[in-house]
Design an enzyme around this catalytic site. Structure first.
Site, PDB file in Angstrom:
ATOM      1  N   LYS A 240     -26.590   0.252 -20.349  1.00 53.56           N
ATOM      2  CA  LYS A 240     -27.563   0.890 -21.219  1.00 53.56           C
ATOM      3  C   LYS A 240     -27.301   2.388 -21.208  1.00 53.56           C
ATOM      4  O   LYS A 240     -27.325   3.031 -20.163  1.00 53.56           O
ATOM      5  CB  LYS A 240     -28.970   0.591 -20.713  1.00 53.56           C
ATOM      6  CG  LYS A 240     -30.064   1.217 -21.551  1.00 53.56           C
ATOM      7  CD  LYS A 240     -31.430   0.737 -21.100  1.00 53.56           C
ATOM      8  CE  LYS A 240     -32.532   1.398 -21.880  1.00 53.56           C
ATOM      9  NZ  LYS A 240     -33.860   0.954 -21.428  1.00 53.56           N
TER      10      LYS A 240
ATOM     11  N   LYS B 200     -26.414  -1.852 -24.781  1.00 54.99           N
ATOM     12  CA  LYS B 200     -27.441  -1.220 -25.592  1.00 54.99           C
ATOM     13  C   LYS B 200     -27.200   0.273 -25.705  1.00 54.99           C
ATOM     14  O   LYS B 200     -26.913   0.899 -24.696  1.00 54.99           O
ATOM     15  CB  LYS B 200     -28.790  -1.475 -24.908  1.00 54.99           C
ATOM     16  CG  LYS B 200     -29.967  -0.881 -25.583  1.00 54.99           C
ATOM     17  CD  LYS B 200     -31.201  -1.192 -24.785  1.00 54.99           C
ATOM     18  CE  LYS B 200     -32.370  -0.502 -25.410  1.00 54.99           C
ATOM     19  NZ  LYS B 200     -33.568  -0.666 -24.632  1.00 54.99           N
TER      20      LYS B 200
HETATM   21  C1  PBG Z   1     -37.249   0.859 -21.704  1.00 57.64           C
HETATM   22  C2  PBG Z   1     -36.660   0.326 -22.921  1.00 57.64           C
HETATM   23  C3  PBG Z   1     -36.170   1.103 -24.002  1.00 57.64           C
HETATM   24  C4  PBG Z   1     -35.805   0.203 -24.987  1.00 57.64           C
HETATM   25  C5  PBG Z   1     -36.028  -1.080 -24.503  1.00 57.64           C
HETATM   26  N1  PBG Z   1     -36.530  -0.980 -23.187  1.00 57.64           N
HETATM   27  C6  PBG Z   1     -36.082   2.527 -24.261  1.00 57.64           C
HETATM   28  C7  PBG Z   1     -35.779   3.597 -23.369  1.00 57.64           C
HETATM   29  O1  PBG Z   1     -34.952   3.533 -22.465  1.00 57.64           O
HETATM   30  O2  PBG Z   1     -36.437   4.608 -23.631  1.00 57.64           O
HETATM   31  C8  PBG Z   1     -35.252   0.636 -26.311  1.00 57.64           C
HETATM   32  C9  PBG Z   1     -35.443  -0.227 -27.430  1.00 57.64           C
HETATM   33  C10 PBG Z   1     -35.226   0.366 -28.741  1.00 57.64           C
HETATM   34  O3  PBG Z   1     -34.945   1.572 -28.912  1.00 57.64           O
HETATM   35  O4  PBG Z   1     -35.334  -0.408 -29.686  1.00 57.64           O
HETATM   36  N2  PBG Z   1     -36.774   0.496 -20.501  1.00 57.64           N
HETATM   37 ZN    ZN Z   2     -37.828   1.870 -18.901  1.00 56.68          ZN
END
Ligand code: PBG
Ligand code: ZN
Length: 321
Positions: free
Chosen positions: A191, A244
């Protein structure tokens, strides 16, 4: 002369040689559930996506059933937040109640619980803060609590998204110890610290109040490190690996697909959705065509599972063609 165009002459032959086929079975639809009553609120930067209170969520579940989408991932917006996100392991918490609700109303909807703290902490970071940064190992202890609580509520799968080191092992160990040996973990293994999460943070009220997430989420410039993260999570017992965001990271999806033997998921995130919707609403692009092209590219790169806010629209399109 070799003439590749021979095989592009008609729709029928193009279909015969098509290499990638999207299906409604590929999609996971994210659901935002908010504590309270009679809430159905459209997220400003994500047209067509809503925050629901539990008493109104059936509308959405019926729609998913009708379209044939069988999988969801749940995000909760609690009323009370604190420094450590303790509401996330309240057995009566909003996501726990959401899981119970879905599993009684629609037992066939596969319910994945996102496991993190940013929606539950008053500072918006993904764990416990020590010296101005998220403390990895203190966060792991709470991650175990949250995991057990989600498991007890009846989640079909857990998806840790906080990018803490050792998160998969901590969860696997405690789940096994507590008898949840069959509950799979889909790790947000790779991520990136991405600007594409902006709209989600509005949707989930989870923007960090200070600093950013670069001490735990990955540097977008790194590719070999993605493989390292993936391999660590596999050793720790992840059943599925996620990359992601999706579109800017399809090289990473392909890399993981080639170098591992587990299913690969990718998360077509909020900013990707928002960009497409904004341009489409201005008439600058053909939104539906671009959506299908984008989703196809994710699958072509190697994604077995696509988490996407487009799931419903794309499924309707696929059902009609
Ligand atoms: C948080 C989380 C995030 C997303 C899913 N779980 C965002 C972040 O790290 O701020 C992002 C999902 C999206 O942008 O559609 N752990
Ligand atoms: Zn988070």
């Amino acid at each position: 002369m070799n003439r590749p165009r021979r095989l592009r002459k008609k729709s029928s032959i193009r279909k015969l040689i098509r290499e990638t086929h999207l299906s409604v079975n590929d999609f996971v639809y994210p659901l935002f559930i908010e504590e309270g009553t009679n809430i159905k609120k459209e997220i400003a930067s994500m047209p067509g996506v809503f925050r629901y209170s539990l008493d109104r969520i059936n509308e959405e579940l019926e729609e998913l059933n009708k379209i044939g989408i069988q999988s969801t991932i749940l995000f909760g917006i609690p009323k009370s937040k604190d420094a450590i996100g303790s509401e996330s392991w309240n057995d009566e918490g909003i996501v726990q109640k959401g899981i119970q609700h879905i599993k009684t109303q629609c037992p066939d909807i596969y319910t994945i619980a996102d496991v993190c703290f940013c929606e539950y902490t008053d500072h918006g970071h993904c764990g416990v803060i020590e010296n101005n940064d998220v403390d990895n190992d203190k966060t792991l202890i709470n991650l175990e609590r949250q995991s057990i609580s989600m498991a007890k509520a009846g989640a079909d799968m857990l998806a840790p998204s906080g990018m803490m080191d050792g998160m998969v092992r901590a969860m696997r160990d405690t789940l096994d110890l507590e008898g949840f040996v069959e509950l799979p973990i889909m790790s947000y293994a790779v991520k990136y610290a991405s600007a594409y999460y902006g709209p989600f943070r509005d949707a989930a009220d989870s923007a960090p109040s200070f600093g950013d997430r670069r001490t735990y989420q990955m540097d977008p410039a790194n590719k070999r490190e993605a493989l390292k993260e993936a391999m660590l999570d596999l050793q720790e017992g992840a059943d599925i690996l996620m990359v992601k965001p999706a579109l800017s990271y399809l090289d990473i999806v392909q890399d993981l697909k080639r170098n591992t033997d587990v299913p690969i998921a990718t998360y077509n995130v909020s900013g990707e959705y928002a960009m497409l919707k904004a341009a489409a609403s201005k008439g600058w692009i053909d939104g539906e065509k671009m959506m299908m092209e984008s989703l196809t590219s994710m699958k072509r790169a190697g994604a077995d599972i696509i988490v996407t806010y487009h799931a419903k629209e794309a499924a309707i399109k696929l059902n009609n063609t």
